[in-house]
Design a protein around this motif. Structure first.
Motif, mmCIF file in Angstrom:
data_model
loop_
_atom_site.group_PDB
_atom_site.id
_atom_site.type_symbol
_atom_site.label_atom_id
_atom_site.label_comp_id
_atom_site.label_asym_id
_atom_site.label_seq_id
_atom_site.Cartn_x
_atom_site.Cartn_y
_atom_site.Cartn_z
ATOM 1 N N PRO A 1 -12.168 -6.172 8.768
ATOM 2 C CA PRO A 1 -10.875 -5.707 9.297
ATOM 3 C C PRO A 1 -10.485 -6.387 10.601
ATOM 4 O O PRO A 1 -9.323 -6.357 10.984
ATOM 5 C CB PRO A 1 -11.087 -4.212 9.526
ATOM 6 N N ILE B 1 -10.167 3.129 5.657
ATOM 7 C CA ILE B 1 -11.504 3.126 5.074
ATOM 8 C C ILE B 1 -12.210 4.437 5.394
ATOM 9 O O ILE B 1 -12.837 5.065 4.534
ATOM 10 C CB ILE B 1 -12.326 1.935 5.607
ATOM 11 N N TYR C 1 0.845 -16.900 7.933
ATOM 12 C CA TYR C 1 -0.035 -17.188 6.803
ATOM 13 C C TYR C 1 0.728 -17.299 5.497
ATOM 14 O O TYR C 1 0.151 -17.196 4.418
ATOM 15 C CB TYR C 1 -1.115 -16.108 6.717
ATOM 16 N N PHE D 1 -6.555 -4.549 1.744
ATOM 17 C CA PHE D 1 -7.821 -4.287 1.049
ATOM 18 C C PHE D 1 -8.386 -2.912 1.397
ATOM 19 O O PHE D 1 -9.152 -2.329 0.618
ATOM 20 C CB PHE D 1 -8.845 -5.364 1.414
ATOM 21 N N ASP E 1 3.042 -19.569 2.925
ATOM 22 C CA ASP E 1 3.298 -20.965 2.607
ATOM 23 C C ASP E 1 4.778 -21.122 2.293
ATOM 24 O O ASP E 1 5.229 -20.813 1.192
ATOM 25 C CB ASP E 1 2.444 -21.370 1.401
ATOM 26 N N PRO F 1 -2.721 -21.137 2.830
ATOM 27 C CA PRO F 1 -2.306 -21.869 4.029
ATOM 28 C C PRO F 1 -3.249 -21.580 5.197
ATOM 29 O O PRO F 1 -3.751 -20.476 5.358
ATOM 30 C CB PRO F 1 -0.899 -21.300 4.326
ATOM 31 N N LEU F 2 -3.499 -22.635 6.010
ATOM 32 C CA LEU F 2 -4.307 -22.502 7.219
ATOM 33 C C LEU F 2 -5.721 -22.016 6.920
ATOM 34 O O LEU F 2 -6.304 -21.297 7.713
ATOM 35 C CB LEU F 2 -3.665 -21.497 8.195
ATOM 36 N N GLN G 1 -5.217 -5.359 -5.819
ATOM 37 C CA GLN G 1 -4.434 -5.154 -4.603
ATOM 38 C C GLN G 1 -3.027 -5.707 -4.703
ATOM 39 O O GLN G 1 -2.153 -5.259 -3.978
ATOM 40 C CB GLN G 1 -5.053 -5.922 -3.448
ATOM 41 N N LYS H 1 -3.852 -3.881 13.295
ATOM 42 C CA LYS H 1 -4.368 -4.134 11.940
ATOM 43 C C LYS H 1 -5.762 -3.540 11.795
ATOM 44 O O LYS H 1 -6.061 -2.829 10.835
ATOM 45 C CB LYS H 1 -4.390 -5.630 11.661
ATOM 46 N N LYS H 2 -6.633 -3.836 12.769
ATOM 47 C CA LYS H 2 -8.002 -3.334 12.698
ATOM 48 C C LYS H 2 -8.000 -1.809 12.682
ATOM 49 O O LYS H 2 -8.723 -1.172 11.906
ATOM 50 C CB LYS H 2 -8.782 -3.861 13.901
ATOM 51 N N THR I 1 -0.717 -9.479 14.541
ATOM 52 C CA THR I 1 -2.035 -9.718 15.136
ATOM 53 C C THR I 1 -1.983 -10.796 16.206
ATOM 54 O O THR I 1 -2.983 -11.081 16.853
ATOM 55 C CB THR I 1 -3.035 -10.140 14.053
ATOM 56 N N PRO J 1 -7.538 -11.600 11.755
ATOM 57 C CA PRO J 1 -6.098 -11.484 12.005
ATOM 58 C C PRO J 1 -5.245 -11.626 10.755
ATOM 59 O O PRO J 1 -4.088 -11.222 10.759
ATOM 60 C CB PRO J 1 -5.804 -12.613 12.996
ATOM 61 N N ARG J 2 -5.803 -12.197 9.680
ATOM 62 C CA ARG J 2 -4.962 -12.392 8.509
ATOM 63 C C ARG J 2 -5.392 -11.434 7.411
ATOM 64 O O ARG J 2 -6.563 -11.026 7.368
ATOM 65 C CB ARG J 2 -5.021 -13.832 8.029
ATOM 66 N N PRO J 3 -4.455 -11.096 6.505
ATOM 67 C CA PRO J 3 -4.835 -10.247 5.369
ATOM 68 C C PRO J 3 -5.982 -10.910 4.607
ATOM 69 O O PRO J 3 -6.029 -12.124 4.467
ATOM 70 C CB PRO J 3 -3.562 -10.190 4.529
ATOM 71 N N CYS K 1 -8.463 0.101 -1.031
ATOM 72 C CA CYS K 1 -9.230 0.085 -2.282
ATOM 73 C C CYS K 1 -10.237 1.218 -2.335
ATOM 74 O O CYS K 1 -10.891 1.536 -1.342
ATOM 75 C CB CYS K 1 -9.963 -1.246 -2.420
ATOM 76 N N ASN K 2 -10.409 1.782 -3.531
ATOM 77 C CA ASN K 2 -11.340 2.880 -3.755
ATOM 78 C C ASN K 2 -12.625 2.329 -4.358
ATOM 79 O O ASN K 2 -12.588 1.777 -5.462
ATOM 80 C CB ASN K 2 -10.671 3.874 -4.714
ATOM 81 N N ASP L 1 -6.792 -0.492 9.285
ATOM 82 C CA ASP L 1 -7.781 -0.754 8.236
ATOM 83 C C ASP L 1 -8.960 0.207 8.356
ATOM 84 O O ASP L 1 -9.389 0.823 7.369
ATOM 85 C CB ASP L 1 -8.288 -2.202 8.332
ATOM 86 N N MET L 2 -9.503 0.340 9.574
ATOM 87 C CA MET L 2 -10.653 1.233 9.746
ATOM 88 C C MET L 2 -10.268 2.679 9.450
ATOM 89 O O MET L 2 -11.059 3.433 8.898
ATOM 90 C CB MET L 2 -11.185 1.160 11.185
ATOM 91 N N TRP M 1 3.751 -6.673 5.571
ATOM 92 C CA TRP M 1 2.479 -6.527 6.263
ATOM 93 C C TRP M 1 1.682 -7.815 6.299
ATOM 94 O O TRP M 1 0.584 -7.861 6.834
ATOM 95 C CB TRP M 1 1.645 -5.393 5.652
ATOM 96 N N ILE M 2 2.270 -8.897 5.748
ATOM 97 C CA ILE M 2 1.622 -10.204 5.824
ATOM 98 C C ILE M 2 2.385 -11.023 6.852
ATOM 99 O O ILE M 2 3.600 -11.190 6.732
ATOM 100 C CB ILE M 2 1.645 -10.911 4.467
ATOM 101 N N SER M 3 1.672 -11.518 7.853
ATOM 102 C CA SER M 3 2.325 -12.248 8.927
ATOM 103 C C SER M 3 2.894 -13.565 8.414
ATOM 104 O O SER M 3 2.313 -14.218 7.546
ATOM 105 C CB SER M 3 1.306 -12.508 10.033
ATOM 106 N N PHE N 1 -13.756 -6.642 -2.556
ATOM 107 C CA PHE N 1 -12.947 -6.267 -1.391
ATOM 108 C C PHE N 1 -13.794 -5.735 -0.248
ATOM 109 O O PHE N 1 -13.404 -5.786 0.922
ATOM 110 C CB PHE N 1 -11.909 -5.204 -1.781
#
Lengths: 351, 346
Positions: free
Chosen positions: A219, B161, B184, B211, B186, A237-238, B224, B153-154, B144, A222-224, B214-215, B157-158, B179-181, A214
């Motif tokens: 970060p 961390i 992305y 992510f 399917d 996908p993509l 995750q 998102k950035k 995003t 744009p995608r997880p 995570c530790n 995440d930062m 939290w998943i756009s 990980f």
């Protein structure tokens, strides 16, 4: 017996020399302090990054040598400040008369020597970093999974923190992780067919996947984060594995660490060069000041002209004098004739 | 009966003035320290204003900055006064201004104390702003592509961390938002369609976290996704697993960071306040002892210095009297004006 590089110093130039020397000495002390800070910083960085350098690497010697050189430069600067201040004040100068000679010798030999050694190390050692980093990183990545093996249990945490802090992945890229088993066997299900297939298809019996830890995730993407099945175009996908991966950090940790350490060593090296120059100037100035004031007999306020010089006589004559003086000291209980001979000889050689 | 009388001879006065001059210059340094502390706090709050809804209160850093500047100005002025105090000619220039100046100093000290108290007391409002801001931040994590929110998102995440935290109060906050756009996901996959259908709002909710939760200290590679499903992972029990993800919520982490920052700033400000009070008291003694030198020619004579000329209740009474006189003075003038106008009209 002409003095080497003489310089006539009347009162005003002497005062200017002392004042200029005072300023240069403060600059030297400042430069010494900066070197102390820089080498301390480098030592702290090396403590954190020590696991990623091969144990045989000599690089940590550089900040230690620079620390010593910086301390001596700081001391020389402070001595210069005190001496130049005292040379302007008749009451303060007498205690310095006896001490200044030995201090100058110590400064030139010790300080100059240390600085030259440290400069040499700063130029030579960064070249060995490449191999040391390569070896260290290979070991660290190989031990990533050994979280229960004594002696290597910190490797996973250190590698993860390295990749998170320095924004890098793998040694030269993320594909380095495909060649290493980074999942501990303890967490692999032996009854799972996929796991068994992978282990059997590998010569050394390693469980290799096309996935990354990980800490490689970027970060800014744009995608997880996509960590698993990175070679499979149909898994996500993509996602096209043939395009540059924007999901993960693009740089390898080898390049990032090499650049970082080389920058630090370069800064330290340039600071050492500047300090060497300053120290040479300060020592020269102090020597001229000392010999000029000796010519006056240590009386500061006299307005007369004196001559400052580097050495009282040429190198050959100095060696001869030193040899004779050493001979006199070694001779047994003085008799009438030999001591009578020796002093006239010395007078002759000095005249 | 004066309050806390002290006898001063010439030597003692000179020592007092010199000591005060030195203390004032140290105090200017202290003022610069308060200014830089306020600036640092302001920058720290600005850095993370994204997760605080841009509505955080900058009262504490602004007041620290103002107090720092005022302290520099007042203390350099006081230093100048102390320097001139030993020369009777120069002191005569300052004499009429000293009493109002000391009153302003007392006021300044009271305000400095209040600002120091504020550093300790204002964490409650910060907690609310943080809770709201983090909730919104997590909601916009997937946007995003939306201009104006693409950086969220950035940022989150930062943040997770750096502060070693996950979610608002814990990692389960991530289970409740998508939290998943959609971009992305399917949509031809059965699993995705099932999840979206089973949710009232049509959101794609998973029991997974980003992510950044995570530790690194965990002995096993980070889990995750399918966190609450024990059978999805070998030798895994989510009830007893503690090292996999960060357990602290980001609200608690950020709050403790800012609280410790403001607490230490409050302690430093209180220490500097004590220093300023000492300077004000010393200045008062210097002023009263120099005023006590009755004859300007006999500057060598002894004199007395005090804090208040009369005891506290008497001083308070005298203060009230002077306030009343001020009121009466206006009244007399008004009556005089009326009386003046009446004969004219009459």
């Amino acid at each position: 017996m002409a003095p080497v590089l003489p310089l006539v110093l009347p009162l005003q130039p002497r005062i200017r020399l002392a004042q200029g020397l005072w300023l240069l000495s403060w600059l030297l002390a400042l430069a010494g302090g900066v070197i102390l800070l820089c080498s301390g910083h480098l030592l702290v960085q090396l403590r954190h990054l020590g696991t990623f350098l091969a144990p045989s690497c000599q690089f940590p010697v550089l900040p230690q040598a620079a620390l010593a050189a910086g301390a001596v430069a700081l001391g020389t600067g402070l001595v210069g400040v005190g001496a130049s201040r005292a040379s302007l004040n008749a009451a303060l100068y007498p205690p310095w008369r006896g001490v200044l000679g030995p201090l100058l010798v110590a400064g030139t030999a010790g300080g100059g020597g240390l600085l030259v050694v440290a400069l040499g190390l700063a130029l030579a050692l960064p070249g060995s970093l490449d191999e040391a980093l390569e070896e260290g990183l290979v070991t660290a990545l190989a031990h990533y999974k050994d979280t229960e093996v004594p002696g290597h249990c910190q490797a996973k945490r250190l590698v993860d923190e390295l990749q998170l802090r320095y924004h890098c992945c793998g040694r030269h890229g993320y594909k380095d992780w495909f060649g290493v088993q980074w999942v501990s066997s303890r967490y692999l299900d032996p009854g799972d067919r996929d796991v068994a297939d992978r282990i059997q298809s590998n010569v050394e019996g390693l469980y290799l996947t096309d996935g990354v830890p990980f800490s490689c995730c970027n970060p800014h993407s744009p995608r997880p984060c996509l960590q698993n099945r990175l070679s499979d175009s149909y898994a996500h996908p993509l996602f096209d594995p043939r395009q540059p991966n924007q999901n993960l950090w693009a740089q390898g940790c080898h390049e990032v660490l090499l650049e970082h350490l080389q920058d630090l060593a370069g800064t330290l090296g340039s600071m050492l060069a500047v300090t060497f120059l300053l120290q040479a100037l300060v020592l020269l100035g102090l020597r001229y000041l000392q010999t000029a004031l000796e010519g006056l007999g240590g009386v500061i306020d006299a307005g007369g002209e004196t001559q400052g010089y580097l050495f009282p006589s040429g190198l050959k004559d100095m060696l001869k004098t030193a040899w004779l003086q050493g001979g006199v000291a070694c001779r047994p209980a003085p008799e009438e004739a030999p001591p009578a001979e020796a002093p006239p000889k010395e007078d002759l050689s000095e005249a | 009966m004066a309050l806390l009388k002290v006898k001063f001879d010439q030597k003692k006065r000179v020592k007092l003035a010199q000591g005060l001059w030195l203390m004032n210059w140290f105090s200017v340094l202290a003022g610069i320290i308060i200014f830089s502390l306020g600036l640092f706090l302001k920058i720290e709050l600005r850095k993370r204003s994204d997760v605080m809804n841009n509505s955080e209160s900058h009262f504490v850093p602004n007041s620290l900055i103002g107090m720092g500047v005022l302290s520099c100005v007042f203390n350099s002025l006081a230093g100048k006064i102390c320097y001139d105090a030993l020369d009777p000619a120069k002191y005569a220039r300052w004499k009429p201004w000293l009493k109002p100046y000391l009153a302003i100093c007392v006021l300044f000290n009271i305000i400095l104390f209040l600002v120091a108290l504020c550093c300790f007391l204002l964490r409650g409002s910060l907690e609310n702003t943080l809770g709201q801001g983090l909730k919104n931040g997590m909601k916009y994590y997937r946007d995003t592509d939306t201009p104006g929110r693409c950086f969220m998102k950035k940022t989150i995440d930062m943040l997770q961390i750096e502060f070693k935290c996950c979610g608002n109060n814990g990692f389960r906050d991530w289970f409740e938002i998508q939290w998943i756009s959609n971009r992305y996901l399917d949509f031809s996959s059965k699993e995705v369609k099932d999840r979206i259908k089973s949710n009232v709002d049509g959101r794609y909710l998973v029991d997974g976290v980003p992510f950044s939760c995570c530790n690194p200290s965990s002995p096993r590679p980070c889990i995750q996704y399918q966190i609450t499903n024990n059978s999805a992972h070998y030798s895994y029990d989510h009830q007893t697993e503690e090292l996999n993800l960060w357990v602290r919520g980001c609200r608690a982490a950020l709050l403790s960071y800012y609280s410790s920052l403001m607490n230490s700033m409050g302690v430093v400000t209180l220490l500097i306040w004590l220093f300023e009070v000492t300077i004000t008291i010393g200045l008062r003694y210097l002023q009263t002892s120099l005023d006590g030198v009755s004859n300007p020619e006999e500057s060598e004579s002894d004199s007395e210095g005090w804090l208040l000329e009369k005891s506290v209740p008497e001083t308070w009474k005298a203060f009230l009297e002077s306030v009343k006189k001020l009121g009466k003075g206006n009244q007399v003038e008004a009556e005089g004006a009326d009386a003046g106008q009446a004969p004219e009209a009459g």
